[in-house]
Write an enzyme that holds these catalytic residues in place. Structure first.
Site, PDB file in Angstrom:
ATOM      1  CG  ASP A  44      -1.817   1.056   1.262  1.00 16.29           C
ATOM      2  OD1 ASP A  44      -3.101   1.155   0.764  1.00 16.29           O
ATOM      3  OD2 ASP A  44      -1.356   2.162   1.747  1.00 16.29           O
ATOM      4  CE1 TYR A  49       0.689   7.589   2.222  1.00 12.06           C
ATOM      5  CE2 TYR A  49       1.248   5.350   1.665  1.00 12.06           C
ATOM      6  CZ  TYR A  49       0.495   6.265   2.209  1.00 12.06           C
ATOM      7  OH  TYR A  49      -0.586   5.665   2.921  1.00 12.06           O
ATOM      8  CE  LYS A  74      -3.611   4.892   0.344  1.00 11.95           C
ATOM      9  NZ  LYS A  74      -2.162   4.545   0.699  1.00 11.95           N
ATOM     10  CG  HIS A 107      -4.077   9.982  -0.093  1.00 10.95           C
ATOM     11  ND1 HIS A 107      -2.731   9.799  -0.393  1.00 10.95           N
ATOM     12  CD2 HIS A 107      -4.492   9.611   1.196  1.00 10.95           C
ATOM     13  CE1 HIS A 107      -2.242   9.473   0.775  1.00 10.95           C
ATOM     14  NE2 HIS A 107      -2.973   9.151   1.408  1.00 10.95           N
TER      15      HIS A 107
END
Ligand code: A2P
Length: 282
Positions: A44, A49, A74, A107
């Site tokens: 994930d 990120y 996302k 997200h």
């Protein structure tokens, strides 16, 4: 790895390795490679990120066939809106160095949500994404978005652990066969949770650690969990939860720990302002 069935008939491994806050250019590569070696088959990540490229490299170098790995990523807010979202999806595919993404989420629940969702729906039709979902969506926000969606989300990824059980949200989502996914399943290492008496006594009974009891409980609740660890032993332990079962009374004893209060409130306008301001590229 065991799987849950989604409302579009795809299967998702019940535990995914979460790489939130693990830096790119090395640490995420090493952690993902170690996770795949330990037996994880679900990673994930997120554009936000900023470590999709390390995930992609680790998958390539792992020797595990791509089709055996479930990748979630996302779309970040900066890329919301129909046209931007199409480019955002392209960028994720490029960074992950893959032809398709198994699950792609919006997200955060702000900005041009439905324009972005339409781009995700088209990517599913084009085969570039297999399943699409939402994240951090409360019941109020769901009621705002749902009528504008043609495809049903398969999951809603939210803060979820024994202290934050999202019971009302889970009941509402289940009407649409939308599964919850748990971020911060271990309370982000919260000692009060990991040292909770109820959880520790179950850990002693089953000869497991507190994290394993929590992850087993989440699994038996039908929720997908995304624990993060950069420690190999804990990483391996967090998927070693399929050789015991909590009984009904034990499940209930953990249900009784719910505070009903998530630490993150997506409806707080300060969160919206802060997150809308986070840029991940020029
Ligand atoms: P570490 O990386 O040193 O293992 P969450 O997934 O809820 O965000 O929690 C992640 C945090 O919990 C990290 O600080 C991680 O530290 C720690 N952690 C991961 N697995 C376990 C476990 N089984 N028991 C205790 N702490 C854990």
């Amino acid at each position: 790895m065991k799987t849950f069935n989604l409302n579009n008939n795809e299967n998702i491994p019940v535990i995914g390795f979460g790489v939130f806050m693990i830096p790119n250019n090395g640490p995420t590569y090493e952690a993902t490679l170690a996770a795949l070696k330990a037996g994880y088959r679900h990673i994930d990540t997120a554009a936000g990120y900023m470590n999709e490229s390390d995930v992609g490299k680790a998958i390539k170098d792992s020797g595990v066939p791509r089709e055996e790995i479930f990748i979630t990523s996302k779309l970040w807010l900066q890329d919301y809106g129909y046209e931007n979202a199409k480019k955002g999806i392209d960028n994720s595919l490029k960074a992950l160095d893959t032809d398709y993404i198994d699950l792609y989420l919006l997200h955060q629940p702000y900005g041009d949500y439905l324009g972005s969702w339409r781009a995700l729906e088209e990517a599913v039709e084009e085969g570039r994404i297999k399943s699409i979902g939402i994240s951090n969506v409360t019941i109020n926000l769901w009621n705002k978005f749902k009528d504008g969606m043609h495809m049903m989300p398969v999951v809603n990824q939210v803060e979820f652990n024994p202290f934050t059980q999202q019971k009302k949200l889970m009941a509402e989502m289940s009407k649409y066969n939308i599964r919850l996914e748990a971020w911060y399943p271990l309370g982000h290492g919260n000692k009060d949770l990991l040292e909770n008496e109820t959880i520790v006594s179950l850990a002693n009974k089953y000869n497991k650690n507190a994290g394993q009891i929590i992850l087993r409980w989440i699994y038996q609740e039908g929720v997908i969990s995304l624990p993060k660890s950069t420690n190999i032993e804990r990483m391996e332990g967090n998927i070693d939860i399929f050789d015991f079962e909590l009984n009904n009374q034990e499940m209930q004893s953990i249900r009784d720990l719910d505070t009903g209060k998530p630490t993150h409130n997506p409806e707080d306008s300060a969160n919206e302002t802060r997150l809308m301001g986070l840029k991940i590229h020029d």
